[in-house]
Design an enzyme around this catalytic site. Structure first.
Site, PDB file in Angstrom:
ATOM      1  N   GLY A  93       0.841  -1.187   0.000  1.00 60.77           N
ATOM      2  CA  GLY A  93       0.000   0.000   0.000  1.00 60.77           C
ATOM      3  C   GLY A  93       0.878   1.239   0.000  1.00 60.77           C
ATOM      4  N   GLN A 131       2.917  10.010   1.632  1.00 55.29           N
ATOM      5  CA  GLN A 131       4.249   9.398   1.681  1.00 55.29           C
ATOM      6  C   GLN A 131       5.153   9.836   0.535  1.00 55.29           C
ATOM      7  OE1 GLN A 131       2.401   5.264   2.230  1.00 55.29           O
ATOM      8  NE2 GLN A 131       4.362   5.063   3.259  1.00 55.29           N
ATOM      9  N   CYS A 149       6.162  -0.300   7.329  1.00 55.96           N
ATOM     10  CA  CYS A 149       5.755   0.850   6.526  1.00 55.96           C
ATOM     11  C   CYS A 149       6.958   1.336   5.727  1.00 55.96           C
ATOM     12  CB  CYS A 149       5.262   1.955   7.460  1.00 55.96           C
ATOM     13  SG  CYS A 149       4.815   3.474   6.607  1.00 55.96           S
ATOM     14  N   LEU A 150       6.729   1.675   4.471  1.00 53.97           N
ATOM     15  CA  LEU A 150       7.819   2.160   3.626  1.00 53.97           C
ATOM     16  C   LEU A 150       8.393   3.469   4.169  1.00 53.97           C
ATOM     17  CD1 LEU A 150       6.244   1.423   0.104  1.00 53.97           C
ATOM     18  CD2 LEU A 150       8.111   0.162   1.205  1.00 53.97           C
ATOM     19  N   HIS A 198      -4.137   1.099   7.660  1.00 49.36           N
ATOM     20  CA  HIS A 198      -2.787   1.672   7.703  1.00 49.36           C
ATOM     21  C   HIS A 198      -2.667   2.843   6.725  1.00 49.36           C
ATOM     22  CE1 HIS A 198       1.770   1.121   7.907  1.00 49.36           C
ATOM     23  NE2 HIS A 198       1.618   1.923   6.874  1.00 49.36           N
ATOM     24  N   GLU A 199      -3.162   2.650   5.499  1.00 45.27           N
ATOM     25  CA  GLU A 199      -3.018   3.702   4.479  1.00 45.27           C
ATOM     26  C   GLU A 199      -3.906   4.904   4.784  1.00 45.27           C
ATOM     27  OE1 GLU A 199      -0.496   3.421   2.733  1.00 45.27           O
ATOM     28  OE2 GLU A 199      -0.216   1.289   3.126  1.00 45.27           O
ATOM     29  N   HIS A 233      -2.356   7.199   7.195  1.00 48.12           N
ATOM     30  CA  HIS A 233      -1.365   8.117   6.597  1.00 48.12           C
ATOM     31  C   HIS A 233      -2.020   9.421   6.146  1.00 48.12           C
ATOM     32  CE1 HIS A 233       2.483   6.086   6.361  1.00 48.12           C
ATOM     33  NE2 HIS A 233       1.969   4.994   5.841  1.00 48.12           N
TER      34      HIS A 233
HETATM   35 NI    NI Z   1       2.817   3.116   5.678  1.00 46.40          NI
END
Ligand code: NI
Length: 171
Positions: free
Chosen positions: A46, A51, A95-96, A137-138, A141
């Site tokens: 995701g 981000q 998470c990236l 999660h997304e 963000h």
């Molecule tokens: Ni993330």
């Protein structure tokens, strides 16, 4: 296509909130394509616009749940959790934007999410599996929330100290 640069903690932009997308045009669809490409190239499941430094209410995610053979990228514009049920411990969440760190996170067990697709058509997704966790999660963000905000303060402090140390080492 170029991979977009992914912002990482403690970048302040990650703490801001996204704004609703008002019109879906060619530029937005190009952004969606680049975000999808970036997610896949980064082996992510995701990616939220915040981000990559864009404050539009928009996420991409993989309905194939990270299976490289069965990637099924999708997008949700202006996503909103409209219903939730139960709770579970999402194990080893990552998470990236929070590299080299994983932790268990308390999440809803099931969610219903509404938004629109890349053509502007209304979409409703109801899930009680890993995709339910990805969507939570997304969407977090888009409100400036990272998964490390949802773990114990002890674990969070450990991570923060590690990042500070790394930043000192790398000047
Ligand atoms: Ni993330």
């Amino acid at each position: 296509m170029d991979k977009l640069k992914i912002l990482t903690y403690p970048e302040p932009f990650l703490r801001q909130s996204a704004k609703d997308v008002e019109n879906i045009d060619g530029d937005l669809q190009k952004l969606i394509d680049r975000m999808t490409f970036t997610m896949c190239e980064s082996q992510g499941v995701g990616l939220a616009s915040m981000q990559i430094g864009v404050d539009k209410n928009l996420i991409v995610f993989d309905r194939g749940l990270g299976d490289k053979e069965k990637r099924e990228p999708d997008v949700l514009i202006n996503p909103k959790i409209v219903a939730s049920e139960g709770s579970l411990l999402s194990e080893n969440e990552g998470c990236l934007s929070v590299p080299d760190f994983r932790a268990d996170v308390k999440r809803y067990a099931a969610v219903a999410v509404e938004g629109v697709d890349r053509e502007g058509k209304p979409v409703r997704i109801e899930r009680d599996d890993f995709l339910a966790v990805i969507l939570q999660h997304e969407i977090d963000h888009l409100r400036g929330t990272l998964f490390i905000d949802r773990i114990s303060s002890l674990k969070r402090q450990l991570y923060k100290r590690r990042v500070k140390k790394q930043m000192r080492q790398h000047g």
